[in-house]
Design an enzyme around this catalytic site. Sequence first.
Site, PDB file in Angstrom:
ATOM      1  CG  HIS A 180      -1.763   1.221   1.330  1.00 49.76           C
ATOM      2  ND1 HIS A 180      -2.818   1.497   0.477  1.00 49.76           N
ATOM      3  CD2 HIS A 180      -1.706   2.269   2.197  1.00 49.76           C
ATOM      4  CE1 HIS A 180      -3.363   2.655   0.812  1.00 49.76           C
ATOM      5  NE2 HIS A 180      -2.715   3.148   1.852  1.00 49.76           N
ATOM      6  CG  HIS A 185       0.245   6.411   0.397  1.00 50.00           C
ATOM      7  ND1 HIS A 185      -0.657   7.442   0.351  1.00 50.00           N
ATOM      8  CD2 HIS A 185      -0.322   5.456   1.175  1.00 50.00           C
ATOM      9  CE1 HIS A 185      -1.736   7.126   1.077  1.00 50.00           C
ATOM     10  NE2 HIS A 185      -1.552   5.923   1.577  1.00 50.00           N
ATOM     11  CD  GLU A 225      -5.334   6.187   1.711  1.00 54.43           C
ATOM     12  OE1 GLU A 225      -5.233   5.346   0.805  1.00 54.43           O
ATOM     13  OE2 GLU A 225      -4.542   6.241   2.675  1.00 54.43           O
ATOM     14  CB  SER A 244      -2.262  -0.109  -3.032  1.00 51.78           C
ATOM     15  OG  SER A 244      -3.292   0.352  -2.184  1.00 51.78           O
TER      16      SER A 244
HETATM   17 FE   FE2 Z   1      -3.002   5.007   2.836  1.00 50.23          FE
END
Ligand code: FE2
Length: 303
Positions: A180, A185, A225, A244
């Site tokens: 993730h 990110h 996100e 992700s």
């Molecule tokens: Fe996150």
Amino acid sequence: MLNETASTSTTEPAFAVDNIHISDADLPEFRDMPFEDINELQLDHPGASDQEYRKRRDYIASLSKNFRETGVITDVDYNDEEQAIWRHVAGRLEEAHERRANKFYLTAKKDLGISNDRIPQLSEMNRRLNQLTNFRLAPIEGLVDTRAFLSWLSWRTMLSTQYIRHHSKPEYTPEPDIVHESIGHIPMFTNGDFADFSQFIGHGARVATDRQLDELGRLYWFTVEFGLIEEGDDVKAYGAGLLSSYGELEHAFGDEVERRPFDLEQVIAHDYTYSNMQPVLYVISSYAELKSATQKYIERIAK
Ligand SMILES: [Fe+2]
């Protein structure tokens, strides 16, 4: 990802909202990070009853925790099983990214040396990130409360886990993991406007009332996100929760999702749930637009 731990508001000395130049000397001491209730592995985690997995996760988390004392990121000697999970997930995500990820992200991922072959080390990505946008990575052993997590963005620092999800469910994790963080990110922080925008959120978190902190949490959720961006006549994903997760990514472009033009006032008032896939997503026209709208909002609450 954020968790929902409530925080109390803080009183901070005045600081310049437009100060985007953070040197190492400006950073608070990492050992002073006020993290007392970092979430342990939850009962609904696919690895919760696997003692060997728990031990390994705890060990990698302990390396992350050491960072606060030493200030040095410890590389993890990932084992064969962990590397196999990475290869599987990264390979599948890459196929989805070719259709759905924004152009900037695709280049940035390569630029950071993130490949499907092996799990990238935070230390390597941190070096490159620092050169490109003066952003930093700080290892963390689990989810922390919203204010603490977001406040570190004010120092152009992203807290990042190092362990990897459980092999029984490679497509899913209820907590952030290295997939993730590094596939979702980290590439986006190499974009100057996105990095500045993230820092404005961090500035806001340092001075926000509890109500404003909820607003910042929503802004983070619908951008960092689950954000979408216009690209020519197309729409692409830039949010880490989408990039992700192939399930989330495909869902974001389905007929059942309403994709609205980004409007900051609407976003900060829009409640969301963690458990279901999102029925509404917001599309920005550019990272510069996102940065500018966020700067105005943060200047307002920092007064
Ligand atoms: Fe996150």
